[in-house]
Every structure is written in C-alpha cells, then in structure tokens.
Scaffold this motif. Structure first.
Motif, PDB file in Angstrom:
ATOM      1  N   VAL A 128      -7.072  -6.302  12.234  1.00 53.30           N
ATOM      2  CA  VAL A 128      -5.779  -6.808  11.764  1.00 53.30           C
ATOM      3  C   VAL A 128      -5.235  -5.851  10.705  1.00 53.30           C
ATOM      4  O   VAL A 128      -5.982  -5.135  10.043  1.00 53.30           O
ATOM      5  CB  VAL A 128      -5.890  -8.234  11.176  1.00 53.30           C
ATOM      6  N   GLY A 129      -3.918  -5.866  10.552  1.00 52.95           N
ATOM      7  CA  GLY A 129      -3.281  -5.020   9.555  1.00 52.95           C
ATOM      8  C   GLY A 129      -2.016  -5.651   9.033  1.00 52.95           C
ATOM      9  O   GLY A 129      -1.490  -6.607   9.618  1.00 52.95           O
ATOM     10  N   ALA A 130      -1.541  -5.132   7.917  1.00 55.78           N
ATOM     11  CA  ALA A 130      -0.327  -5.658   7.306  1.00 55.78           C
ATOM     12  C   ALA A 130       0.355  -4.556   6.513  1.00 55.78           C
ATOM     13  O   ALA A 130      -0.315  -3.707   5.915  1.00 55.78           O
ATOM     14  CB  ALA A 130      -0.645  -6.836   6.380  1.00 55.78           C
ATOM     15  N   VAL A 152      -1.885  -3.504  19.675  1.00 57.69           N
ATOM     16  CA  VAL A 152      -0.721  -3.906  18.881  1.00 57.69           C
ATOM     17  C   VAL A 152      -1.056  -3.708  17.410  1.00 57.69           C
ATOM     18  O   VAL A 152      -1.992  -4.308  16.896  1.00 57.69           O
ATOM     19  CB  VAL A 152      -0.339  -5.383  19.132  1.00 57.69           C
ATOM     20  N   ARG A 153      -0.315  -2.858  16.719  1.00 53.98           N
ATOM     21  CA  ARG A 153      -0.578  -2.595  15.300  1.00 53.98           C
ATOM     22  C   ARG A 153       0.491  -3.207  14.408  1.00 53.98           C
ATOM     23  O   ARG A 153       0.314  -3.297  13.206  1.00 53.98           O
ATOM     24  CB  ARG A 153      -0.609  -1.085  15.042  1.00 53.98           C
ATOM     25  N   GLY A 154       1.634  -3.567  14.947  1.00 54.33           N
ATOM     26  CA  GLY A 154       2.766  -3.985  14.132  1.00 54.33           C
ATOM     27  C   GLY A 154       3.836  -2.921  14.177  1.00 54.33           C
ATOM     28  O   GLY A 154       3.619  -1.806  14.657  1.00 54.33           O
ATOM     29  N   ALA A 155       4.999  -3.249  13.689  1.00 52.63           N
ATOM     30  CA  ALA A 155       6.139  -2.347  13.783  1.00 52.63           C
ATOM     31  C   ALA A 155       6.164  -1.344  12.635  1.00 52.63           C
ATOM     32  O   ALA A 155       5.596  -1.568  11.576  1.00 52.63           O
ATOM     33  CB  ALA A 155       7.435  -3.162  13.795  1.00 52.63           C
ATOM     34  N   GLU A 156       6.785  -0.221  12.893  1.00 45.37           N
ATOM     35  CA  GLU A 156       7.220   0.721  11.852  1.00 45.37           C
ATOM     36  C   GLU A 156       6.123   1.571  11.229  1.00 45.37           C
ATOM     37  O   GLU A 156       6.334   2.193  10.194  1.00 45.37           O
ATOM     38  CB  GLU A 156       7.961  -0.023  10.730  1.00 45.37           C
ATOM     39  N   VAL A 170       5.678   0.757   2.797  1.00 41.47           N
ATOM     40  CA  VAL A 170       5.384   2.038   2.145  1.00 41.47           C
ATOM     41  C   VAL A 170       3.906   2.405   2.258  1.00 41.47           C
ATOM     42  O   VAL A 170       3.515   3.534   1.953  1.00 41.47           O
ATOM     43  CB  VAL A 170       5.807   2.014   0.663  1.00 41.47           C
ATOM     44  N   ALA A 171       3.079   1.455   2.686  1.00 40.00           N
ATOM     45  CA  ALA A 171       1.647   1.685   2.882  1.00 40.00           C
ATOM     46  C   ALA A 171       1.143   0.535   3.758  1.00 40.00           C
ATOM     47  O   ALA A 171       1.916  -0.358   4.138  1.00 40.00           O
ATOM     48  CB  ALA A 171       0.911   1.734   1.541  1.00 40.00           C
ATOM     49  N   TRP A 172      -0.170   0.554   4.067  1.00 42.24           N
ATOM     50  CA  TRP A 172      -0.737  -0.447   4.976  1.00 42.24           C
ATOM     51  C   TRP A 172      -2.121  -0.856   4.508  1.00 42.24           C
ATOM     52  O   TRP A 172      -2.836  -0.063   3.876  1.00 42.24           O
ATOM     53  CB  TRP A 172      -0.822   0.118   6.397  1.00 42.24           C
TER      54      TRP A 172
END
Length: 253
Positions: A72-74, A210-214, A59-61
C-alpha cells in the motif's frame, strides 16, 4: 501502471471533501460518519481527490507492506527539511506523533510493474536519506478504522521532514537509535525495520499493478516505514534524535 479513476467510485467525491474539510479545520471524523471505500482502488482515488480539494500536489510518498503481504502507498502533501545544523521546526504542522525512517530519493521513475525487481528499483534510487514522518490523523480511530478508510486518509500522514543523505552501505549495519523528548528518553535501542530491509516496501510497491495517481516522479522521495514505531508527541516541545546523525525538532505552535 493502472491508476484509480474517480468516476468509477461514486463515494470518492463526498469522502474526499469530508477529509479535506477535516484537515483544513484541524478536526477528526468518526469512521461511523463516513462511507468506507469498497476497494483499495477506491481508497487511492480518494487520496488523489483529497489533495485536489486541498489544492496541494503530492510532494513525496509513503509505502508499506501489510501483514497479509498487500503493498500500500499514500501521497505526502507537505515536505520540510532539516537544515545544515540538523534542526527543523513543526510549527503549524498540527503534528501528533513522529516516526524515524529512511527515505529513498528517486533519480528516475520506478520501472513498470512487470519490470520491477530489486535490481531495477535499486537502479532508480539516486540517494538514501534519514527522515521523520509526521503523523496527523483525520480519523478518530486512526489506524484502528476500517483499513480502506485509513488508506483513503493517506495512512494518517501529515507530512515529512527530510534529513541528510547517508551512504547506502550504512543500511547493512545500523547503529542503535535514541529519541529524547524534552530531555527524557522515549525510545532507545535497536533500529529495526518492520520488513527487515527498508527497500523491500518500495520494491513491493513498484510491483503493484495499482500504485495511485500522479507518481512517484523522479526527484521525489519515498519513505518505507519506522525504525522506532510511533512516538506520540503529547506536550513534548523538543525532540532530539541520535542515530546516523544528530537531529533536533522544535514543536512550535
């Protein structure tokens, strides 16, 4: 934008399942019990697989720049909001610590990495908000675990409280920040972002191949780092934040 694929990493499913179960049961896992992802892409795949196992969408990052310059991100799986009176509750969140932050709400998707500049990223931002990141660890070692494992655990994030929007121009000259826990001052002083400019981690992440999915998607918020470091909650029941607005957090159960 490339996305990590679960099928490429055989350790993804078992690690995601272990982290999801630890989150459901409110317990922590020791790093020695787990398989450390062998790449950042594998860690990002675990993030996405964990949320699927929990049945919770991103719902957020949160994003950051490591000391070595790596972006990096999550994903963040829980988003709360401060009310018009500046109050919010963390009842049921299992919160261990908080960080006072700035979040950027996107009005459009981020540009592809090859087109990402400060100007194009800034153009995608619809609003700037005060916010509070909630820390809830699934790893005994927390950020002291091998970094790919900490990244797989969504950088220790347990949710986010979105605060009022602020004029972007206020970021140029920030007032002092004070945080009080049950009436006692736990932080007071200069509000300093680890990268100087709070937009910098978002720009760096937008440039990452590459940021991650979705995500992130238009309408979602991205938070970029603490202005006061980590504030452990301990037995604190009530937090008061005085910065560009007055915010109150009740710990609850």
């Amino acid at each position: 934008m490339r996305m990590a694929r679960n099928s490429e990493y055989p350790e993804v499913a078992s690690l995601a399942r272990a982290l999801a179960e630890a989150e459901r049961d409110s317990r922590k896992l020791a790093a020695a019990e787990l398989t450390v992802p062998d790449s950042f892409e594998a860690a990002l795949a675990v993030q996405a697989a964990t949320l699927r196992a929990l049945g919770t969408p991103a719902v957020a990052w949160k994003v950051a720049i490591r000391p070595d310059g790596q972006s990096v991100g999550a994903p963040i799986a829980r988003l709360g909001r401060f009310g018009p009176d500046g109050r919010a509750s963390l009842a049921g969140w299992g919160a261990e610590a908080i960080e006072v932050e700035i979040a950027f709400r996107l009005g459009a998707e981020l540009p592809p990495p090859e087109d990402a500049t400060e100007e194009t990223v800034r153009a995608a931002v619809a609003a700037v908000h005060l916010g509070v990141e909630v820390i809830r660890l699934r790893l005994v070692e927390g950020p002291g675990a091998p970094f790919p494992l900490f990244l797989a655990d969504r950088l220790g994030n347990g949710g986010y409280l979105l605060g009022p929007d602020i004029a972007p121009g206020r970021l140029a000259a920030l007032p002092p920040l004070a945080v009080r826990g049950d009436g006692e001052t736990v932080f007071e002083g200069t509000a300093a972002h680890p990268n100087g400019d709070p937009l910098a981690p978002l720009v760096a992440w937008a440039k990452a191949p590459v940021r991650g999915a979705e995500g992130p998607r238009a309408g979602q918020v991205v938070t970029t780092g603490s202005f006061c470091g980590v504030v452990p909650l301990g037995a604190t029941e009530r937090l008061e934040i005085d910065w560009m607005a007055s915010l109150t957090i009740e710990r609850g159960g």
